[in-house]
Design an enzyme around this catalytic site. Structure first.
Site, PDB file in Angstrom:
ATOM      1  N   SER A 462       0.800  -1.287  -0.084  1.00 35.06           N
ATOM      2  CA  SER A 462      -0.183   0.086   0.005  1.00 35.06           C
ATOM      3  C   SER A 462       0.975   1.244  -0.051  1.00 35.06           C
ATOM      4  CB  SER A 462      -0.989   0.020   1.194  1.00 35.06           C
ATOM      5  OG  SER A 462      -0.203   0.081   2.653  1.00 35.06           O
ATOM      6  N   ASP A 463       1.793   1.409   0.891  1.00 37.95           N
ATOM      7  CA  ASP A 463       2.540   2.303   0.856  1.00 37.95           C
ATOM      8  C   ASP A 463       3.475   2.806  -0.200  1.00 37.95           C
ATOM      9  OD1 ASP A 463       4.093   0.501   2.180  1.00 37.95           O
ATOM     10  OD2 ASP A 463       4.797   1.562   3.597  1.00 37.95           O
ATOM     11  N   THR A 464       4.070   1.681  -0.694  1.00 44.50           N
ATOM     12  CA  THR A 464       5.013   1.898  -1.858  1.00 44.50           C
ATOM     13  C   THR A 464       4.203   2.258  -3.035  1.00 44.50           C
ATOM     14  OG1 THR A 464       4.955  -0.691  -2.349  1.00 44.50           O
ATOM     15  CG2 THR A 464       6.865   0.132  -0.913  1.00 44.50           C
TER      16      THR A 464
END
Length: 735
Positions: A462-464
């Site tokens: 999700s964050d990448t």
């Protein structure tokens, strides 16, 4: 660092590191090593001949990571934040690889390399002699004073860490009478010998043939046959736990062990404090050293272990066969989907053994995995070791690009060629399709995602994905940059991110939380906590908030209601996950300073800051409370275990200081003097070369384990300094 008087205007840099006496005998000629890259992939190669080495001179990047002396043009020492940014960027930009990314090691756990070496030994694939030497050098550089190894570097010795690395060094050729081995053996026996290793260690000793399967807590494959809607199906578990368990259960179900040879027989004598033939193996199932066990087993865990043991006694043969076939299918599909990499080196090793058992050494499975063995290996100052993944290529590159944007460097013409290469790498790294058998093999859809490392690894995070989308939008709107990534592809990424939201708001890493928290009551790893299911993370959630607000400004007509609803729920999650002390707790970095930095940035994207938000006020007070007299912040990795802020015993650290400064700037904290002192600390810690020196472990993986993220000291520090200049101007600092 020093200026070379024979070369005016040149600074000679070298890492402040030297081998231990034991490690020095294993060193290779470091000037012969070269790093090959291919779309984020890392492959260290040793050049055998002087002619080869002469034709391909060692690069600055290679010298830096190996800890060799390097030369740089001298630059005036910074007296203000902007000068520090420019000096830091002049250094860090030289660490970009030929394919456009910034890479590094993310080592730390001390059982990853050993598992890969044990697997390769069992399969019968020899390891290059230079790699062997550098693996030995690494272990003997990170060994503890008592001769043992812990769960991760810089941690106290444990049975698991010591027995795994003892076996690895014996496989690599060290004899039992080598002083390092004798010392390690003494520590191992003092801690309870290999009999007291945790379940994970028992598994590896079983497949190596130096422990008996009757001494294992059962790992049946039958949970794979449980309906997917039930929490006991591995599809409901955390993705790393799931992958490791499936291959372990396959090998357990087949009772696979390497046939005894001279080394196996010798290890049976060396690893135990009583004769091997006299060991009561069933009594060892729950025998775990106090040095290894994170917490005492609960009555639920003891009952669960008893139930598994009883089931194993009365297992149903046709169900076992079906379960083993399903486990093999899962392993094969995982290996195929990840281009023989697997999600991480830990499951790579156990998957390799399962595929060797099923298909033999000459199969395409083993040939493909043999060629991928090098991918997670990184040659750092201490030696050669496997990282926790096959690198950090996409993650570090996205954060680096963000740092250049924040610091105003991206718009400068002299930097655009470098950043166009970075944009090209990010472009090439997007995952363009879903995995084969996406639902059957419990995978999250990946079409439109960006991975943590490389596209071949193929897992959506999700964050990448969020950080990649954010920097693409920001970079492509700067004059001089091409629009390489189309609107359609960005929209696919947004669709994927929105699909990863948890019910009630907030984001996990790889996939939404699938199983109930009570599964943690059945955690039999003994080593880790909160690893049975994925969790909600303020870091990931805040990255998504920053991404969605950036995207929505540029594309206001694309799914505005869905984006706004997701943002609202994400903010609600951040507010309810704030700790009473005012900070947020991280699971991927150290620790309160790391998560609080992200959370304050997420809140700032929605217009919330110290002047209008009580949560921001508490967070600023929390950060200011822990500022050190020298202006910096330093937080101990022990915070992860004890869930309270613990100052680092060595005082302020560059990374923690950068996190705190970024958070305070995002919150528009009114204490300008505290921020200025933090910035002054960062400028003071910069070296004559423009770099910041390595510090303690920056990252976390599976609490309480620590990991290295050595590029954090560059891009987060550049972000902090650049944002300070943008908000407060380029005042002269009293250093």
């Amino acid at each position: 660092m020093a200026t070379d008087s024979s070369m005016p205007g040149t600074v000679i840099g070298k890492a402040e590191f030297s081998d231990t006496k034991a490690a020095s005998e294993f060193g290779t000629d470091l000037s012969r090593w070269r790093l090959n890259v291919d779309n984020g992939r890392h492959m260290w190669e040793y050049l055998e001949s002087e002619d080869e080495a002469r034709k391909r001179p060692q690069s600055f990047l290679e010298k830096y990571w190996l800890g060799l002396p390097y030369e740089l043009p001298a630059r005036p020492r910074a007296t203000c934040a902007l000068e520090a940014v420019e000096n830091g960027w002049e250094f860090f930009k030289r660490l970009q690889t030929a394919d456009g990314h910034w890479g590094c090691n993310d080592d730390g756990p001390l059982f990853v390399t050993s598992g890969m070496v044990i697997a390769r030994y069992i399969v019968g694939i020899p390891i290059d002699s230079h790699m062997k030497q550098e693996m030995c050098r690494y272990l003997l550089n990170v060994v503890n004073e008592d001769g043992g190894w812990g769960l991760f570097i810089q941690s106290p010795s444990t049975v698991f860490g010591t027995v795994m690395n003892y076996c690895m060094l014996r496989i690599l050729g060290l004899g039992p009478e080598h002083p390092a081995m004798a010392k390690a053996r003494n520590t191992l026996h003092r801690l309870g010998s290999a009999r007291a290793t945790p379940t994970w260690g028992k598994f590896w000793l079983c497949v190596l043939g130096v422990y008996e399967w009757e001494g294992m807590v059962p790992l049946p494959p039958e949970p794979l046959l449980v309906p997917a809607s039930l929490p006991f199906n591995p599809g409901k578990w955390w993705v790393h736990t799931r992958n490791v368990y499936i291959s372990m259960s396959y090998l357990y179900g087949h009772r696979f062990s390497m046939p005894p040879n001279k080394l196996v027989q010798a290890l049976r004598d060396e690893l135990y404090d009583i004769p091997y033939q006299q060991i009561n193996w069933p009594a060892q199932r729950t025998n775990v050293s106090a040095a290894d066990r994170l917490t005492d087993p609960t009555w639920i865990q003891r009952s669960f272990t008893s139930a598994l043991t009883m089931y194993e006694t009365f297992k149903i043969p046709f169900l076992r066969r079906r379960a083993l076939n399903e486990a093999l299918f899962q392993i094969e599909t995982e290996t195929r989907n990840t281009h023989y990499l697997c999600i991480a080196p830990v499951s790579f090793a156990s998957n390799m053994l399962a595929l060797y058992h099923a298909h033999g050494r000459d199969s395409h499975w083993i040939r493909g995995m043999r060629d991928r063995f090098i991918d997670p290996m990184w040659l750092c100052r201490e030696g050669l070791a496997a990282s926790g993944t096959n690198g950090t290529s996409l993650w570090d590159t996205a954060l680096t690009v963000q740092a250049t944007i924040d610091a105003g460097l991206a718009a400068r013409p002299e930097n655009q060629a470098i950043l166009r290469k970075a944009l090209e790498f990010i472009d090439n790294s997007q995952i363009r399709e879903d995995p084969l058998g996406v639902h059957h093999v419990y995978r999250q859809p990946t079409r439109g995602a960006w991975p943590f490392s490389t596209r071949d690894q193929s897992y959506a995070v999700s964050d990448t994905t969020a950080e990649a989308v954010k920097v693409i939008v920001l970079l492509q709107r700067i004059e001089g940059f091409p629009s390489r990534i189309s609107d359609e592809r960005l929209q696919q990424a947004i669709d994927l991110i929105l699909g990863m939201e948890n019910a009630g708001g907030g984001f996990s890493a790889y996939e939404p939380v699938r199983g109930p928290k009570f599964l943690e009551l059945l955690n039999i790893t003994e080593l880790y906590e909160n690893v049975m299911t994925d969790n909600l993370y303020p870091e990931c959630t805040s990255s998504v908030i920053m991404c969605l607000t950036t995207f929505a400004r540029e594309y206001p007509t694309y799914r505005p209601r869905d984006i706004q609803a997701c943002l609202s729920r994400s903010i609600d999650y951040l507010l309810r996950s704030q700790y009473p002390n005012g900070g947020w707790f991280a699971s991927w970095g150290v620790c309160f300073t790391y998560a609080t930095m992200f959370a304050l940035q997420g809140l700032a994207c929605m217009g919330w800051n110290e002047s209008n938000c009580a949560a921001c006020q508490r967070a600023c007070s929390f950060l200011l409370q822990h500022q050190n007299p020298d202006g910096g912040w330093g937080e101990s990795l022990d915070t992860v275990r004890f869930k309270q802020y613990l100052p680092h015993p060595d005082g302020s650290q560059v990374t923690n200081t950068a996190y705190a400064v970024i958070g305070l700037l995002a919150a528009r904290c009114g204490n300008h003097e505290a921020i200025r002192r933090g910035v002054a600390y960062l400028v003071k810690e910069q070296q004559d070369t423009g770099e910041w020196l390595p510090g303690p472990l920056e990252g976390v993986f599976a609490p309480p384990g620590g990991m290295r993220y050595p590029n954090y000291k560059f891009h987060f520090t550049l972000m902090a300094l650049g944002r300070y200049v943008a908000i407060h101007g380029n005042e002269c600092l009293a250093i």
